[in-house]
Design an enzyme around this catalytic site. Structure first.
Site, PDB file in Angstrom:
ATOM      1  N   GLU A  32      -0.925  -1.755  -4.885  1.00 47.91           N
ATOM      2  CA  GLU A  32      -1.692  -0.847  -5.621  1.00 47.91           C
ATOM      3  C   GLU A  32      -1.097  -0.517  -6.901  1.00 47.91           C
ATOM      4  OE1 GLU A  32      -2.858   1.925  -2.557  1.00 47.91           O
ATOM      5  OE2 GLU A  32      -4.171   0.252  -1.286  1.00 47.91           O
ATOM      6  N   GLN A  83      -3.009  -0.729  10.277  1.00 43.49           N
ATOM      7  CA  GLN A  83      -1.853  -1.362  10.323  1.00 43.49           C
ATOM      8  C   GLN A  83      -1.313  -1.535  11.680  1.00 43.49           C
ATOM      9  OE1 GLN A  83       1.328   0.897   8.175  1.00 43.49           O
ATOM     10  NE2 GLN A  83      -0.038   1.066   6.283  1.00 43.49           N
ATOM     11  N   GLU A 125      -5.284  -5.526   2.789  1.00 41.28           N
ATOM     12  CA  GLU A 125      -5.396  -3.769   3.513  1.00 41.28           C
ATOM     13  C   GLU A 125      -6.840  -3.655   3.866  1.00 41.28           C
ATOM     14  OE1 GLU A 125      -3.286  -0.390   2.044  1.00 41.28           O
ATOM     15  OE2 GLU A 125      -1.469  -1.714   1.566  1.00 41.28           O
TER      16      GLU A 125
HETATM   17  O1  AHR Z   1      -2.236   1.740   4.790  1.00 42.48           O
HETATM   18  C1  AHR Z   1      -1.806   3.007   4.193  1.00 42.48           C
HETATM   19  C2  AHR Z   1      -1.601   3.156   2.720  1.00 42.48           C
HETATM   20  O2  AHR Z   1      -3.170   2.707   1.941  1.00 42.48           O
HETATM   21  C3  AHR Z   1      -0.936   2.273   2.125  1.00 42.48           C
HETATM   22  O3  AHR Z   1       0.474   2.332   1.865  1.00 42.48           O
HETATM   23  C4  AHR Z   1      -1.427   1.891   0.703  1.00 42.48           C
HETATM   24  O4  AHR Z   1      -1.332   0.771   0.100  1.00 42.48           O
HETATM   25  C5  AHR Z   1      -3.005   2.344   0.784  1.00 42.48           C
HETATM   26  O5  AHR Z   1      -3.362   3.031  -0.030  1.00 42.48           O
END
Ligand code: AHR
Length: 514
Positions: free
Chosen positions: A194, A367, A318
Site C-alpha cells: 500500500e 487475514q 488483500e
Molecule cells: O489487513 C489490514 C490492513 O489493511 C493491512 O495492514 C493494510 O495493508 C490494509 O490497509
C-alpha cells in the site's frame, strides 16, 4: 365470467413471473486451456492483534500441541485446506518492519512499538526463521512483503540474500549460525505494501520509480527466481494501475497487487457489525462484495493495454469483509466474528477470481487467524473453524484445475428496488477428469433451480457439499463450534443430458461430476 378469466390470466402471469425469478440457466463449456492457479487460494498473516501472537505463535505454557512455539491445531486445520501461500509480515506492518530485529537469540532481539496496530510492544520473537518454519509446517510457499516505506534498498537486498543465497557472505554465515544451513528459496517477494497509503503516501509515478530501483537489487539466487510483486492500486484507483503498467516493464514484475475490502455499510467510520445486521445491510454488503467483479475487470483492461500477453498477474493480496470489531475488543486488533454472510462473500469472491484466472493468478484473504475475515478463531487453547474456512475447504478442488468457461443467466435478488444477480458460479476440471462446480445463491428467501448444460463434457454421477444455516447471521462460537459446517448436498441430479440443481436460499454448494 370475464373476471374469472382475468383472474386465471393474472394467476398464470404470476406463476410465470415467479418461475422466471427462481430459475437460472447455466452453460459450461470445455473450451479452455487456462488454469485456475492454486495461488488464488493464498492467505495473509500480519503482525496485527492476535493474528501471529496467539494465532500461530503461543506461549510455551499454553496446553496445546506445539512445535517450538507454533500451535499445531491451527497448522493442521490449514494444511487440510491446502493453503498455497502465506503473506507476511504485513500489511502496513511490513513498511515498519526491519528484518534484522527478528533474527538471532530471542533475548537480544530489540523491542518495537507496533504503531499501526494498537501501539502494542512487538518483541520480535516471531521473525524470519519462525515464519519460514511455519510455512514449512503448513506445506505452503512463503510470500514476504519487503519494507520500502521506512527501509532501504540495502536492507531488502540483504534480506533476500540472507534467505536465499548459498554463497559465502556475512549474512549467509549469519543464517547458518542461526540454525538454517540451506537456503530457504523464497520466490514470492512484495516490493512494499500500500505504497499509496500506510506504505509511504507515494504518488504512482514516484512508486513506479522506487519499484524499478528496488527490483534491480532484488536478486535471483540459484533455484529461487523471484516473483516480484509491485504494490498496486487501492480499490478503484485506476490511475495507479495505468501509471505502474506504463512505467514498469512487464519483465520486471511478476504481479501487480490490488487491495479491496468489502465494508458492509460502505462507510469506513461505521462499517457495520459482523453479527448483527438486517436484510438491507446484508444486501448492501453483497453489492459491495460484487464490486470485485468490476474492479478486476477494469484493472485487467488497463493491464491488457500495456501487457496484452498477460505476463503480469493481478494479485489481489488483500481482500475480505472488514466490519466493526467485536464489542469489548481492542479496536487496533481488528478482531471480528464470521457469519454465513462471510462465507457467501468468500464463495462469491473466489468465483470471481476463478472466472478471471487469465489475469488473477494469486490472491490472499485478509487475514488467516483472529484478524478481519479469518479462517480460524482462537481463544487460548481453544480454536474454531469459521464459515469462511469451510468455503476454502470446499473450493480447494479448484486449485490448479483447468478452468471451464461458464455462461449464466441468473435471476435477480431484489430489495427496495435494487437488484443483484442471485446466483454466481465457477467451474473447473481436475487432472483426473472430475468436474467441480461451485455455486452460490445470495437470495435470502428463494430457492433457485439451475438448469445446466455441460455441452461436450461427459459425466454420469453428481455428488455435492453445501454450507448454509437457518439465519444469515449464524456463526460458530467456542460454545457451539460446529453450528455451520459442510453437509452433504442432495439437491442435484442428472436429467437427460442436463444437470438440475435446486440451490437453497443463502447457500454455497460445491458439486463434483464424474
Ligand atoms: O489487513 C489490514 C490492513 O489493511 C493491512 O495492514 C493494510 O495493508 C490494509 O490497509
Amino acid at each position: 365470467m370475464a373476471f374469472k378469466k382475468y383472474l386465471i390470466l393474472i394467476l398464470a402471469v404470476m406463476n410465470v413471473a415467479s418461475y422466471a425469478q427462481t430459475t437460472a440457466k447455466l452453460t459450461i463449456s470445455n473450451d479452455s486451456k487456462l488454469t485456475v492457479s492454486k495461488y488464488i487460494y493464498g492467505q495473509f498473516a500480519e503482525h496485527l492483534g492476535h493474528g501471529i501472537y496467539s494465532g500461530f505463535w503461543v506461549d510455551r505454557s499454553l496446553p496445546v500441541e506445539k512445535q517450538g512455539r507454533i500451535r499445531m491445531d491451527v497448522v493442521k486445520a490449514l494444511k487440510k485446506i491446502k493453503i498455497p501461500t502465506l503473506r507476511w509480515p504485513g500489511g502496513c506492518f511490513a513498511d515498519e518492519y526491519h528484518w534484522r530485529d527478528g533474527i538471532g537469540p530471542d533475548a537480544q532481539r530489540p523491542r518495537m512499538v507496533n504503531t499501526n496496530w494498537g501501539g502494542v510492544t512487538e518483541d520480535n520473537s516471531f521473525g524470519t526463521h519462525e515464519f519460514l518454519e511455519l510455512c514449512s509446517l503448513l506445506g505452503c510457499e512463503p510470500y514476504i512483503a519487503a519494507n520500502v516505506g521506512s527501509g532501504t534498498v540495502e536492507e531488502m537486498s540483504k534480506w533476500i540474500e540472507y534467505v536465499n543465497s548459498n554463497s559465502t557472505s556475512t549474512v549467509v554465515e549469519q543464517r547458518k549460525k542461526n540454525g538454517h544451513p540451506a537456503p530457504y528459496k523464497v520466490t514470492f517477494w512484495g516490493i512494499g505494501n500500500e505504497s499509496w497509503g500506510c506504505g509511504g503516501n507515494m504518488t504512482p509515478d514516484f512508486y513506479a520509480d522506487q519499484f524499478k530501483r528496488y527490483a534491480a537489487f532484488a536478486k535471483n539466487y540459484p533455484s529461487a527466481p523471484l516473483k516480484k510483486i509491485a504494490s498496486g492500486p487501492n480499490s478503484g484507483d485506476y490511475n495507479w494501475t495505468e501509471v505502474c503498467m506504463k512505467n514498469i516493464p512487464a519483465n520486471l514484475m511478476w504481479g501487480l497487487s490490488l487491495h479491496y475490502y468489502t465494508v458492509p455499510t460502505g462507510n469506513w467510520s461505521h462499517k457495520g457489525s459482523a453479527t448483527s445486521f438486517d436484510e438491507s445491510e446484508y444486501f448492501k454488503t453483497m453489492e459491495n462484495c460484487l464490486e470485485m467483479e468490476n474492479l478486476v475487470t477494469k484493472h485487467s483492461a488497463i493491464m491488457d493495454k500495456y501487457d496484452p500477453d498477460k505476463k503480469v498477474a493481478l494479485v489481489v493480496d488483500e481482500w475480505g469483509v472488514w466490519t466493526d470489531v467485536e464489542p469489548g475488543t481492542n479496536p487496533g486488533f481488528l478482531y471480528q466474528q464470521n457469519s454465513l454472510r462471510d462465507a457467501l462473500i468468500a464463495a462469491t469472491t473466489l468465483n470471481i477470481f476463478n472466472n478471471h484466472c487469465d489475469r488473477v493468478r494469486a490472491a490472499a484473504l485478509a487475514q488467516t487467524v483472529n484478524v478481519l475475515q479469518s479462517l480460524i478463531l482462537t481463544d487460548k487453547d481453544k480454536m474454531l473453524l469459521t464459515p469462511t474456512y469451510h468455503i476454502f475447504d470446499m473450493y480447494q478442488m479448484h486449485q490448479d484445475a483447468r478452468y471451464l468457461p461458464i455462461k449464466l443467466n441468473s435471476p435477480e435478488y431484489e430489495l427496495d428496488g435494487k437488484k443483484i444477480p442471485a446466483i454466481n458460479v465457477s467451474a473447473s476440471q481436475d487432472a483426473s477428469g472430475k468436474v467441480h462446480i461451485s455455486l452460490v445463491n445470495l437470495d435470502l428467501h428463494n430457492n433457485i433451480t439451475i438448469s445446466a448444460n455441460l455441452k461436450d463434457i461427459h459425466w454420469k454421477t453428481v455428488t455435492g457439499q453445501i454450507l448454509t444455516s437457518v439465519n444469515i447471521t449464524d456463526i460458530n462460537t467456542f460454545q457451539q463450534p460446529h453450528k455451520l459446517r459442510l453437509e452433504s448436498f442432495k439437491g442435484a441430479k442428472k436429467e437427460g443430458i442436463d444437470l438440475l440443481v435446486v440451490m437453497p436460499a443463502k447457500s454455497a454448494v460445491m458439486l463434483e461430476l464424474e
